[in-house]
Design an enzyme around this catalytic site. Structure first.
Site, PDB file in Angstrom:
ATOM      1  N   HIS A   1      16.076   6.370  -3.055  1.00 27.65           N
ATOM      2  CA  HIS A   1      15.113   5.368  -3.561  1.00 27.65           C
ATOM      3  C   HIS A   1      13.917   5.530  -2.654  1.00 27.65           C
ATOM      4  CE1 HIS A   1      13.541   1.354  -4.673  1.00 27.65           C
ATOM      5  NE2 HIS A   1      13.603   2.150  -5.910  1.00 27.65           N
TER       6      HIS A   1
ATOM      7  N   HIS B   1       4.363   3.469  -3.975  1.00 28.44           N
ATOM      8  CA  HIS B   1       5.171   2.394  -4.981  1.00 28.44           C
ATOM      9  C   HIS B   1       4.064   1.417  -5.733  1.00 28.44           C
ATOM     10  CE1 HIS B   1       6.774  -1.272  -6.561  1.00 28.44           C
ATOM     11  NE2 HIS B   1       7.728  -0.588  -6.943  1.00 28.44           N
TER      12      HIS B   1
HETATM   13  O1  G3P Z   1      12.578   3.898 -10.288  1.00 29.15           O
HETATM   14  C1  G3P Z   1      13.600   3.246 -10.227  1.00 29.15           C
HETATM   15  C2  G3P Z   1      13.030   2.084  -9.593  1.00 29.15           C
HETATM   16  O2  G3P Z   1      12.542   2.329  -8.548  1.00 29.15           O
HETATM   17  C3  G3P Z   1      12.438   1.106 -10.446  1.00 29.15           C
HETATM   18  O3  G3P Z   1      11.642  -0.132  -9.635  1.00 29.15           O
HETATM   19  O4  G3P Z   1       9.963  -0.779  -8.682  1.00 29.15           O
HETATM   20  O5  G3P Z   1      11.574   0.230  -7.233  1.00 29.15           O
HETATM   21  O6  G3P Z   1       9.745   1.439  -8.919  1.00 29.15           O
HETATM   22  P1  G3P Z   1      10.671   0.356  -8.338  1.00 29.15           P
HETATM   23 CA    CA Z   2      10.709   3.855  -8.648  1.00 31.96          CA
END
Ligand code: G3P
Ligand code: CA
Length: 270
Positions: A19, A62
């Site tokens: 992530h 992000h």
């Molecule tokens: O894309 C999965 C997760 O990352 C969604 O939340 O805010 O971390 O992009 P975010």
């Molecule tokens: Ca994400």
């Protein structure tokens, strides 16, 4: 047990998504974070969030503003790529995480999607999110153009090598209208998971291969309901081993995690 020889879209394969890269250890969405996720931890996917610059370049970031993850301020949409490239995307991490700080993180640049794809080509798998698509008209076409220029169109890659995810169904539908064969994942915030119905899951299955819900809203029951619709299930963002164990016990088919190393341990039963 999952096998690396199995398709990425096989529900029996447990998927480890790095992530924002290995963002528990290195500044999110920088090349060292991707490198650690891909090479050191051998995650199945590098996750990339997309924002678009004033001059229409897709970058890995992000937030809609550069404030949190660089030394600059302001909205990405108001900056050219040249302006973004002047920013330091690593020092904030050293300040926020003194025990993980590295000199090599100082002065890291915000990568473009193109730069990430140039580095890994077909050697990595990409889990790409269209962020704030309402702020960036045309980002879906741009994304598919960049994938095509890199030989990563749906008809040129192994099944599931490029997944496109979004909280916005409209954005996923735009991708699908351009290329109906790109596998899509519908992200869901916790309140959407709680409001989820069988009709909604049936509708999602018409355009998506899976869902990515907040892990906080998952229960043994709603995991079973999602899986009964033949949807892959990759919750975000599962960082603690106890939660990883619990999610696997419920029956998820993978996780987004800032700690791909921990998830490897959990999958191996360590
Ligand atoms: O894309 C999965 C997760 O990352 C969604 O939340 O805010 O971390 O992009 P975010
Ligand atoms: Ca994400």
């Amino acid at each position: 047990a999952h096998s690396k020889g199995t398709s990425l879209l096989d529900p029996n394969r447990i998927i480890n998504v790095a992530h924002r890269g290995a963002s528990g250890y290195a500044p999110e969405h920088t090349m060292p974070a991707y490198e650690m996720g891909h090479k050191t931890f051998k995650a199945d996917y590098i996750e990339i969030d997309l924002q678009m610059t004033k001059d229409g370049q897709l970058i890995a970031m992000h937030d809609e503003t550069v404030d949190r993850t660089t030394n600059g301020t302001g909205a990405v949409k108001d900056k050219t790529l040249a302006e973004i490239k002047k920013l330091d995307a690593g020092s904030w991490f050293n300040e926020a995480n003194p025990t993980l700080a590295k000199k090599s993180y100082v002065g890291l640049k915000v990568p473009t999607l193109q730069e990430v794809l140039s580095k890994y080509g077909k050697h990595a798998n990409y889990y790409i999110e269209t962020k704030s698509p309402e702020v960036y008209p045309g980002m879906e076409q741009k994304l598919l153009d960049v994938l095509k220029q890199n030989g990563l169109s749906s008809n040129k890659v192994k099944s599931g090598q490029v997944l496109i995810q979004s909280f916005s169904e409209a954005s996923l539908q735009k991708v699908r209208a351009i290329d109906p064969n790109v596998p899509l994942v519908q992200l869901m915030e916790a309140n959407e998971v709680k409001a989820m119905t069988d009709d909604r899951l049936t509708a999602i299955r018409q355009y998506a291969v899976g869902v990515g819900p907040s892990f906080k809203a998952l229960t043994r029951e709603n995991v079973a309901a999602i899986r009964a619709h033949d949807l892959l299930l990759h919750p975000y963002t599962v960082n603690e081993k106890a939660d990883m164990v619990r999610m696997l016990d419920y029956g998820v088919t993978g996780v987004f995690t800032n700690y791909a190393d921990r998830f490897n341990d959990v999958v191996k039963g360590l």
